[in-house]
Design a protein around this motif. Structure first.
Motif, PDB file in Angstrom:
ATOM      1  N   TYR A 179       0.833  -1.200   0.000  1.00  0.00           N
ATOM      2  CA  TYR A 179       0.000   0.000   0.000  1.00  0.00           C
ATOM      3  C   TYR A 179       0.874   1.258   0.000  1.00  0.00           C
ATOM      4  CZ  TYR A 179      -4.714   1.913   0.707  1.00  0.00           C
ATOM      5  OH  TYR A 179      -5.945   2.520   0.534  1.00  0.00           O
ATOM      6  N   THR A 180       0.523   2.203  -0.872  1.00  0.00           N
ATOM      7  CA  THR A 180       1.222   3.479  -0.939  1.00  0.00           C
ATOM      8  C   THR A 180       0.208   4.611  -0.904  1.00  0.00           C
ATOM      9  OG1 THR A 180       3.027   2.546  -2.266  1.00  0.00           O
ATOM     10  CG2 THR A 180       2.771   4.947  -2.290  1.00  0.00           C
ATOM     11  N   LEU A 181       0.447   5.592  -0.042  1.00  0.00           N
ATOM     12  CA  LEU A 181      -0.371   6.789   0.023  1.00  0.00           C
ATOM     13  C   LEU A 181       0.351   7.898  -0.730  1.00  0.00           C
ATOM     14  CD1 LEU A 181      -0.772   5.091   2.809  1.00  0.00           C
ATOM     15  CD2 LEU A 181      -2.032   7.108   3.540  1.00  0.00           C
ATOM     16  N   VAL A 182      -0.338   8.531  -1.682  1.00  0.00           N
ATOM     17  CA  VAL A 182       0.249   9.608  -2.465  1.00  0.00           C
ATOM     18  C   VAL A 182      -0.303  10.927  -1.956  1.00  0.00           C
ATOM     19  CG1 VAL A 182       0.511  10.620  -4.754  1.00  0.00           C
ATOM     20  CG2 VAL A 182       0.518   8.131  -4.472  1.00  0.00           C
ATOM     21  N   GLU A 183       0.570  11.713  -1.361  1.00  0.00           N
ATOM     22  CA  GLU A 183       0.170  12.975  -0.736  1.00  0.00           C
ATOM     23  C   GLU A 183       1.187  14.060  -1.097  1.00  0.00           C
ATOM     24  OE1 GLU A 183      -1.476  15.779   0.479  1.00  0.00           O
ATOM     25  OE2 GLU A 183      -2.627  14.065   1.241  1.00  0.00           O
ATOM     26  N   ILE A 240       4.752   6.188   1.753  1.00  0.00           N
ATOM     27  CA  ILE A 240       4.244   7.532   1.508  1.00  0.00           C
ATOM     28  C   ILE A 240       5.024   8.112   0.336  1.00  0.00           C
ATOM     29  CG2 ILE A 240       3.769   9.815   2.449  1.00  0.00           C
ATOM     30  CD1 ILE A 240       2.299   7.777   4.031  1.00  0.00           C
ATOM     31  N   ALA A 241       4.318   8.636  -0.668  1.00  0.00           N
ATOM     32  CA  ALA A 241       4.976   9.217  -1.836  1.00  0.00           C
ATOM     33  C   ALA A 241       4.339  10.561  -2.148  1.00  0.00           C
ATOM     34  CB  ALA A 241       4.862   8.287  -3.040  1.00  0.00           C
ATOM     35  N   SER A 242       5.096  11.440  -2.786  1.00  0.00           N
ATOM     36  CA  SER A 242       4.572  12.757  -3.132  1.00  0.00           C
ATOM     37  C   SER A 242       3.910  12.772  -4.503  1.00  0.00           C
ATOM     38  CB  SER A 242       5.692  13.803  -3.092  1.00  0.00           C
ATOM     39  OG  SER A 242       6.715  13.461  -4.013  1.00  0.00           O
ATOM     40  N   GLU A 243       4.109  11.734  -5.290  1.00  0.00           N
ATOM     41  CA  GLU A 243       3.475  11.639  -6.607  1.00  0.00           C
ATOM     42  C   GLU A 243       3.303  10.183  -6.987  1.00  0.00           C
ATOM     43  OE1 GLU A 243       7.516  12.155  -9.301  1.00  0.00           O
ATOM     44  OE2 GLU A 243       6.219  13.881  -8.963  1.00  0.00           O
ATOM     45  N   LEU A 244       2.493   9.940  -7.993  1.00  0.00           N
ATOM     46  CA  LEU A 244       2.251   8.563  -8.429  1.00  0.00           C
ATOM     47  C   LEU A 244       3.551   7.912  -8.885  1.00  0.00           C
ATOM     48  CD1 LEU A 244      -1.027   8.862 -10.577  1.00  0.00           C
ATOM     49  CD2 LEU A 244      -0.816   7.924  -8.268  1.00  0.00           C
ATOM     50  N   PRO A 245       3.832   6.698  -8.418  1.00  0.00           N
ATOM     51  CA  PRO A 245       5.001   5.979  -8.936  1.00  0.00           C
ATOM     52  C   PRO A 245       4.724   5.483 -10.354  1.00  0.00           C
ATOM     53  CG  PRO A 245       3.786   4.592  -7.408  1.00  0.00           C
ATOM     54  CD  PRO A 245       3.120   5.936  -7.376  1.00  0.00           C
TER      55      PRO A 245
END
Length: 385
Positions: free
Chosen positions: A130-134, A156-161
């Protein structure tokens, strides 16, 4: 020729964000006296220091300004989890299945999906990544603390991988994007711009931006005479970007909205823009600037086409009530038994199911599923909208 009219606003001074209003007035001055409503909304909601979504104010939930499905009950996440599990199965039960949640809010939906998988689905739980993009670093830290505080793990990522094999999931993300507003006057399409007059804001009508004209030309539709409407240019851009990030899998979108023929019907005189402050709806975007949410319904015709133009196949479009029922949410209405005698829990579940299925409320949210390189239907999208 420009048309001027004043929006009269009544509000408690304590609910105003004076710093944000000054930012907006400065932007108007620097732009030569007017900015598009889209730019006004972007500053009001997303200014990095003073915007509504950037603040520490509690926004979601019964003690906030508005309620989304995850705040109603963990039942929502359990049903979404069932759909994700079916997607994983359609991909052949790979050892890793990415769920990328864009715009994850408090992280509640992520927590409940991960928890549901761990409780009930050992194979799927082992594969779930699971990754949250914020995009907001402050919100990302709050989400990280919330998830880890529950003893769970998520990226946690700042943009879509890129190269996602799984599902990109969003819940009420697109309807929070800034929108252009238009009006039809004497059969001509006009765009609403915002000026400042002291402490108040004025709306004026100008020629529409070429991208707004192109938007309606692509739909071959225009709002009716005297109507106002909203145009979300960011939503199809986001969908095209999401489609490009999927190597194999799905994009699953939950949002308020309609097909274009309904959204821009001539009987829809005032558009769909709504503001929310402590669960009280308003149609005045110039009240409580920076202290209230603003939202507008999504044009699912344009969003669906954007995905298809980027290589996705549309699996289906339905309502949330039909989606949840198709995946078995009404099982939660089973009466207490000797093994499960708790009447209080039963009534809580019944209340939650009623709220999630309400055709006048959360149940009317649309659910759009699109896929890349995956065959077969999805149970949750079996019923059409």
């Amino acid at each position: 020729m420009s048309y001027h009219f004043t929006v009269t606003t009544e509000f408690e001074p304590a609910t105003e964000n004076a710093a944000l209003k000054e930012v907006i007035r400065t932007a108007i001055k620097e732009a030569g006296g007017a900015i598009s409503f889209c730019d006004f909304m972007a500053l009001a909601l997303y200014h990095p220091a003073h915007g509504y979504y950037m603040s520490s104010r509690e926004k979601m939930g019964r003690s906030g300004d508005y309620l989304t499905s995850p705040e109603v009950s963990p039942l929502f996440a359990a049903i979404v989890g069932r759909q994700l599990r079916e997607m994983w199965q359609n991909l052949g039960c790979p050892s890793r299945f990415d769920v990328i949640e864009a715009g994850p809010g408090t992280g509640l939906l992520a927590r409940d999906i991960i928890s549901w998988a761990r409780r009930t689905e050992s194979g799927f739980a082992a594969a779930l990544w699971y990754t949250l993009v914020e995009s907001s670093s402050a919100l990302a830290e709050r989400q990280r603390a919330f998830i880890t505080g529950e003893g769970l793990a998520a990226e946690i990522a700042s943009e879509l991988p890129a190269d996602i094999r799984g599902c990109i999931l969003s819940n009420e993300l697109l309807d929070a994007m800034p929108v252009h507003r238009v009006a039809v006057v004497n059969s001509a399409l006009r765009e609403i711009y915002v000026q400042a007059d002291g402490d108040h804001f004025l709306e004026i009508l100008h020629d529409p931006h070429p991208s707004v004209e192109a938007y309606f030309a692509a739909l071959d539709v225009i709002p009716g005479e005297g109507c106002r409407a909203e145009v979300n240019l960011e939503a199809p851009r986001w969908m095209a970007h999401a489609a490009g990030a999927i190597e194999r899998g799905y994009v699953l979108t939950f949002d308020y909205g309609h097909e274009a023929s309904v959204l821009y019907a001539p009987w829809r005189r005032d558009g769909t823009l709504l503001c929310f402050y402590r669960h009280n709806p308003s149609t005045d975007p110039y009240a409580r600037v920076g202290r209230q949410d603003m939202t507008a319904h999504v044009d699912f015709t344009t969003v669906r086409r954007a995905g298809e133009d980027a290589g996705l196949t549309t699996v289906g479009l339905t309502t949330q009530s039909q989606f949840l029922e198709a995946l078995g949410i009404t099982e939660a209405l089973a009466l207490p038994t000797a093994d499960r005698p708790d009447m209080e829990e039963y009534f809580a579940r019944r209340s939650a199911v009623t709220e999630l299925l309400d055709p006048g409320g959360l149940g009317r949210i649309k659910v759009l599923a699109q896929s890349r390189d995956v065959a077969g239907p999805l149970n949750g999208l079996a019923a059409g909208a």
